[in-house]
Design a protein around this motif. Sequence first.
Motif, PDB file in Angstrom:
ATOM      1  N   ILE A 285       0.824  -1.319  -0.003  1.00 16.65           N
ATOM      2  CA  ILE A 285      -0.136   0.030   0.019  1.00 16.65           C
ATOM      3  C   ILE A 285       0.778   1.137   0.032  1.00 16.65           C
ATOM      4  N   ASP A 286       0.601   2.051  -0.944  1.00 20.26           N
ATOM      5  CA  ASP A 286       1.558   3.376  -1.147  1.00 20.26           C
ATOM      6  C   ASP A 286       0.896   4.386  -0.648  1.00 20.26           C
ATOM      7  N   ARG A 287      -0.522   4.541  -0.791  1.00 15.56           N
ATOM      8  CA  ARG A 287      -0.852   5.750  -0.067  1.00 15.56           C
ATOM      9  C   ARG A 287      -2.546   5.439   0.201  1.00 15.56           C
ATOM     10  N   ILE A 288      -2.851   6.168   1.472  1.00 18.03           N
ATOM     11  CA  ILE A 288      -4.338   5.917   2.029  1.00 18.03           C
ATOM     12  C   ILE A 288      -4.814   7.211   2.343  1.00 18.03           C
ATOM     13  N   GLY A 289      -5.858   7.823   1.796  1.00 19.57           N
ATOM     14  CA  GLY A 289      -6.644   8.921   1.933  1.00 19.57           C
ATOM     15  C   GLY A 289      -8.128   8.854   1.972  1.00 19.57           C
ATOM     16  N   ILE A 290      -8.695   9.947   2.252  1.00 17.54           N
ATOM     17  CA  ILE A 290     -10.170  10.073   2.362  1.00 17.54           C
ATOM     18  C   ILE A 290     -10.791  11.229   1.695  1.00 17.54           C
ATOM     19  N   GLY A 291     -11.755  11.138   1.274  1.00 18.21           N
ATOM     20  CA  GLY A 291     -12.602  12.194   0.768  1.00 18.21           C
ATOM     21  C   GLY A 291     -14.123  12.259   1.438  1.00 18.21           C
ATOM     22  N   PHE A 292     -14.671  13.343   1.494  1.00 18.27           N
ATOM     23  CA  PHE A 292     -15.880  13.528   2.030  1.00 18.27           C
ATOM     24  C   PHE A 292     -17.112  14.296   0.952  1.00 18.27           C
ATOM     25  N   PHE A 293     -18.419  14.111   1.178  1.00 18.12           N
ATOM     26  CA  PHE A 293     -19.268  14.922   0.507  1.00 18.12           C
ATOM     27  C   PHE A 293     -18.763  14.716  -1.136  1.00 18.12           C
ATOM     28  N   PRO A 294     -18.953  13.210  -1.571  1.00 19.31           N
ATOM     29  CA  PRO A 294     -18.807  13.064  -3.150  1.00 19.31           C
ATOM     30  C   PRO A 294     -20.019  13.483  -3.808  1.00 19.31           C
ATOM     31  N   THR A 295     -19.483  13.805  -5.114  1.00 20.34           N
ATOM     32  CA  THR A 295     -20.533  14.026  -6.015  1.00 20.34           C
ATOM     33  C   THR A 295     -20.602  13.408  -7.256  1.00 20.34           C
ATOM     34  N   ASP A 296     -21.570  13.385  -8.011  1.00 24.28           N
ATOM     35  CA  ASP A 296     -21.627  12.636  -9.440  1.00 24.28           C
ATOM     36  C   ASP A 296     -20.905  13.138 -10.444  1.00 24.28           C
ATOM     37  N   PRO A 297     -20.418  12.766 -11.262  1.00 24.22           N
ATOM     38  CA  PRO A 297     -19.751  13.212 -12.531  1.00 24.22           C
ATOM     39  C   PRO A 297     -20.933  14.299 -13.455  1.00 24.22           C
ATOM     40  N   VAL A 298     -20.307  15.301 -14.110  1.00 23.82           N
ATOM     41  CA  VAL A 298     -21.316  16.070 -14.756  1.00 23.82           C
ATOM     42  C   VAL A 298     -21.726  15.246 -15.826  1.00 23.82           C
ATOM     43  N   ALA A 299     -21.029  14.644 -16.415  1.00 24.74           N
ATOM     44  CA  ALA A 299     -21.343  13.652 -17.717  1.00 24.74           C
ATOM     45  C   ALA A 299     -20.259  12.416 -17.952  1.00 24.74           C
ATOM     46  N   VAL A 300     -20.803  11.368 -18.328  1.00 22.86           N
ATOM     47  CA  VAL A 300     -19.970  10.282 -18.543  1.00 22.86           C
ATOM     48  C   VAL A 300     -20.489   9.770 -20.164  1.00 22.86           C
ATOM     49  N   THR A 301     -19.494   9.675 -20.694  1.00 21.63           N
ATOM     50  CA  THR A 301     -19.775   9.332 -22.287  1.00 21.63           C
ATOM     51  C   THR A 301     -18.882   8.032 -22.678  1.00 21.63           C
TER      52      THR A 301
END
Length: 521
Positions: free
Chosen positions: A398-414
């Motif tokens: 394992i090289d790196r561990i982090g955390i994010g909060f309040f995820p959102t959805d992509p604007v668009a997926v093609t």
Amino acid sequence: MSTYRTTFALLVVGLLAGGCGVSSHYRFAYPNMLRQGPYPRDLRFVTRDGYEYKLRAQGADSTSIQGAGGRRREPTADWVQFTGSVCVDSIVLAAEPSVGALRGALTLASFVAAAAATQGAFKGGEGTLTADFYHPTGGGGGSCPFVYSNDGRGWVFEAEPFAGAVFRGMQRTTVDRLDHSGLTKGIARLKITCELDETEHIEQLRFQVIDHAVGTIIIPAEDGRLCVLGAVESPIWAMDSDGLDAMDFITESDEQEWSASLAGRDPDQPDQVRAGLTIAFQRPPDATEAVLVLDLKNTPWATRMLREVLELNGRELESWYTTLNTSPLVRSAFLNALNREAMLQVAIREDDSWRPCGRVGAVGHGVNKLTAVVVDLAGSTGDTVTIRLDSGAGFWAIDRIGIGFFPTDPVAVTTLEPTMARDQDGHDLRDALRSVDGVYYEMPTTQDWAELEFTVPPAGISCQRSFVLETTGYYKMHIHPEGEPRQDLLARFMVEPGAFAAYSMERYREVVSAQAERGQP
């Protein structure tokens, strides 16, 4: 700090017959990567017979490199003059002489840690013995196809899709970031290769263009979700299962990796067969969901042990494959045991107990993968989030561990299908790769490869753009074991928690002991 770097490095260096010492500038060198050329003028590499070379290149073709310089057997020995040619297939490690010098020329994977040749001992004080764990350029090892992106200057090793899916019933779909994919006149180019002794079976391949808010990053989650995060926060503390501080290893993507040592562990002690990390993060007010971000890979030892499980079936291996492919119950039992023993389990602290909240499946050992696990925080309280990661010892780096909060959805997926997909013989592969329909693009030899092109639409206004690859398939190692099947061991692995991890530790002892008897340093 040296303990974990030494341990993991020794696992990696074990692929060299003879156990020669290696320093930090070496990376794995798979033959098909090396054949791409062009070569830097000054070369440094290690061959399968344990010699280290430093050459001024005078010529090269697809099979050999000609040059003059020196070679030596031991890292402390004097260089002996050498003039001649070296077979590309014999090279197992190659050096990166300067930053960027090999980019687009020698595309290599998986840093060997600096401590391999110089640090004093395994954790547990058992010396600097290396083990002939795994050889990636022959001898039957395997870990799925390799995917390269073209960044406009050359091919960059990006991903190992559907790692660990070693028979058709294990087929899986994986999503990998393509961080080096560049566009040439709106065209993205990929290369897929078979570089290990196995047959790749690719059923579907789709290129996804992700538009997301400027200043955010996108990370594919284990459950298939595309997580958009504004920031990734580092832990406030991290401790391994032996009670040692692990912060130096997991706060940055710097190829200084945490990996649990196998040396000094007792397979008869249940609390020693597993290993992992406990990590705590500051929790912002009102956060109800978190995205755990992991930059990691499997160890070569993990690949070896997967192969050994297959070999335990002896002459009944093909029959065993048939059973697993046709019986959902048997297949489910096997996959449950594999997930329990070898995959990376994720749990969150809630009051005085741990709640399982996900796991990370196999990712391969050639290149790091950035992946995420979405964690529901509804049952946890307080201003910190505490996460536990664990698995059988010695299977993860394992090289790196982090955390994010309040995820959102992509604007668009093609989602794009390839506008061009041809193999090394010019065959059109687009129909084979279009859908999950039982039709596969198969790559049975290490001479097989394919190039693909995707026409990418123009980017929208005020959006940031990322690329990911969604791949569905499986692979089959080219192994043909003889002898009686070890049904006793296989049955234990299926039903007894910790049995496979304990067996792995026992095999590790046997390999190290055998190498010591051969007098290998």
